[in-house]
Design a protein around this motif. Sequence first.
Motif, PDB file in Angstrom:
ATOM      1  N   ILE A 129      44.992  30.349  28.617  1.00  0.00           N
ATOM      2  CA  ILE A 129      44.069  31.498  28.665  1.00  0.00           C
ATOM      3  C   ILE A 129      44.076  32.113  30.057  1.00  0.00           C
ATOM      4  N   ALA A 130      44.107  31.273  31.092  1.00  0.00           N
ATOM      5  CA  ALA A 130      44.152  31.773  32.467  1.00  0.00           C
ATOM      6  C   ALA A 130      45.410  32.601  32.705  1.00  0.00           C
ATOM      7  N   MET A 190      46.250  21.080  36.886  1.00  0.00           N
ATOM      8  CA  MET A 190      45.787  22.199  36.062  1.00  0.00           C
ATOM      9  C   MET A 190      44.595  22.892  36.694  1.00  0.00           C
ATOM     10  N   LEU A 191      43.688  22.120  37.285  1.00  0.00           N
ATOM     11  CA  LEU A 191      42.543  22.720  37.967  1.00  0.00           C
ATOM     12  C   LEU A 191      43.002  23.573  39.150  1.00  0.00           C
ATOM     13  N   ALA A 192      43.932  23.035  39.932  1.00  0.00           N
ATOM     14  CA  ALA A 192      44.442  23.780  41.089  1.00  0.00           C
ATOM     15  C   ALA A 192      45.143  25.063  40.652  1.00  0.00           C
ATOM     16  N   LEU A 193      45.933  24.991  39.569  1.00  0.00           N
ATOM     17  CA  LEU A 193      46.634  26.167  39.056  1.00  0.00           C
ATOM     18  C   LEU A 193      45.654  27.244  38.631  1.00  0.00           C
ATOM     19  N   MET A 194      44.621  26.846  37.868  1.00  0.00           N
ATOM     20  CA  MET A 194      43.670  27.834  37.362  1.00  0.00           C
ATOM     21  C   MET A 194      42.808  28.423  38.476  1.00  0.00           C
ATOM     22  N   LEU A 197      44.898  31.028  40.220  1.00  0.00           N
ATOM     23  CA  LEU A 197      44.981  32.255  39.418  1.00  0.00           C
ATOM     24  C   LEU A 197      43.678  33.046  39.499  1.00  0.00           C
ATOM     25  N   TYR A 198      42.550  32.359  39.455  1.00  0.00           N
ATOM     26  CA  TYR A 198      41.251  33.041  39.526  1.00  0.00           C
ATOM     27  C   TYR A 198      41.057  33.737  40.866  1.00  0.00           C
ATOM     28  N   ILE A 199      41.407  33.060  41.934  1.00  0.00           N
ATOM     29  CA  ILE A 199      41.250  33.659  43.261  1.00  0.00           C
ATOM     30  C   ILE A 199      42.062  34.941  43.354  1.00  0.00           C
ATOM     31  N   HIS A 200      43.280  34.898  42.830  1.00  0.00           N
ATOM     32  CA  HIS A 200      44.143  36.087  42.840  1.00  0.00           C
ATOM     33  C   HIS A 200      43.557  37.194  41.966  1.00  0.00           C
ATOM     34  N   MET A 201      43.040  36.815  40.783  1.00  0.00           N
ATOM     35  CA  MET A 201      42.472  37.809  39.865  1.00  0.00           C
ATOM     36  C   MET A 201      41.235  38.477  40.445  1.00  0.00           C
ATOM     37  N   THR A 237      34.715  34.864  31.621  1.00  0.00           N
ATOM     38  CA  THR A 237      34.519  33.924  30.509  1.00  0.00           C
ATOM     39  C   THR A 237      35.310  32.653  30.742  1.00  0.00           C
ATOM     40  N   LEU A 238      36.559  32.818  31.168  1.00  0.00           N
ATOM     41  CA  LEU A 238      37.399  31.663  31.415  1.00  0.00           C
ATOM     42  C   LEU A 238      36.883  30.839  32.590  1.00  0.00           C
ATOM     43  N   THR A 239      36.335  31.519  33.605  1.00  0.00           N
ATOM     44  CA  THR A 239      35.756  30.811  34.743  1.00  0.00           C
ATOM     45  C   THR A 239      34.592  29.938  34.297  1.00  0.00           C
ATOM     46  N   MET A 240      33.770  30.461  33.403  1.00  0.00           N
ATOM     47  CA  MET A 240      32.646  29.686  32.877  1.00  0.00           C
ATOM     48  C   MET A 240      33.145  28.480  32.084  1.00  0.00           C
ATOM     49  N   LEU A 241      34.174  28.694  31.252  1.00  0.00           N
ATOM     50  CA  LEU A 241      34.742  27.596  30.471  1.00  0.00           C
ATOM     51  C   LEU A 241      35.305  26.510  31.386  1.00  0.00           C
ATOM     52  N   LEU A 242      35.993  26.931  32.433  1.00  0.00           N
ATOM     53  CA  LEU A 242      36.574  25.968  33.365  1.00  0.00           C
ATOM     54  C   LEU A 242      35.489  25.200  34.113  1.00  0.00           C
ATOM     55  N   GLY A 243      34.422  25.918  34.530  1.00  0.00           N
ATOM     56  CA  GLY A 243      33.331  25.262  35.235  1.00  0.00           C
ATOM     57  C   GLY A 243      32.651  24.205  34.381  1.00  0.00           C
ATOM     58  N   VAL A 244      32.392  24.548  33.111  1.00  0.00           N
ATOM     59  CA  VAL A 244      31.755  23.594  32.191  1.00  0.00           C
ATOM     60  C   VAL A 244      32.696  22.415  31.940  1.00  0.00           C
TER      61      VAL A 244
END
Length: 312
Positions: A129-130, A190-194, A197-201, A237-244
């Motif tokens: 999804i990321a 996987m956490l580091a990858l996502m 990606l989030y920081i870049h987005m 939305t994906l950030t929230m999913l990852l945080g949870v």
Amino acid sequence: MAHSTVNSTNISLNAGTELHPTNVSSVVMDIPEEIFLFLCMFSLLENILVVIAICKNHNLHSPMYYFICCLAASDMLVSSSNLGETLIIFMLKKGVIKFEHTLIKKMDYIFDTMICCSLVTSLSFLGAIAIDRYITIFYGLRYHSIMTLRRVVIAIVVIWLASLVCAVIFIIYHESGAVVLCLIVFFLFMLALMVALYIHMFALARRHARNISALQKGKSRRVTPHQVRANMKGAITLTMLLGVFFLCWGPLFLHLTLVVSCPKHYICHSYFYYFNIYLLLVICNSVIDPLIYAFRSQELRKTLKEIIWCSW
């Protein structure tokens, strides 16, 4: 899964042996089976509704929602595993059923395989999804040529097959510290990858926000403000999913880390005592995920309401 219950013949259903090996104290906090049963059934119902809603509504037939559908199926897997195991434990404890030790061990392996497969698929589909959101934001004009249906289907099949193989290998060699270490490394990777990606987005989102006025004045028409908001909504939305996911699975991975690094230390043993709490948090993750989908997606929320009302 070490729910720490034993039947009258002193045969315990100690699933999750790879999570709680023999050189670790088996004394853990006891949690009523009714709590596990309720959360598992509620989670299973929620995620079934999400899968039905995505299949039913053609407006939700996009790569991101296909991956979300698979994430819901992964949550169903962990809920089903915990539900089946808790029911067996409950019946063993009440003396309703009696199984041979070898049969109980085989059931342990099946339940553990389901849980491990759910873990790997959840991480993989969160990553998928990321990547989908990343392509949407940075390669919007080429998105449909990159994220074709054929590629999405291949990615989904590969993730499920690879996760199943990894889960089976993990259960077979659960006593090996190297195998547990591989799972921990995969989780951190996987956490580091996502996060990267989030920081870049979100860095791009800031640039888009600065250019909104220019877009509205017609100086550039490549990306509209509506597209920016829609793309970033998916990223949020994906950030929230990852945080949870991190909050719910993190304690269990810390448990695994301590199992590898200090299985006999008294401080580690005090952490192992709350093992069932960490399992409960894993189930809570599968309960919370559908709430995030529904909260963030108006289309999905509308479809879920239609399904619920029609079922009455």
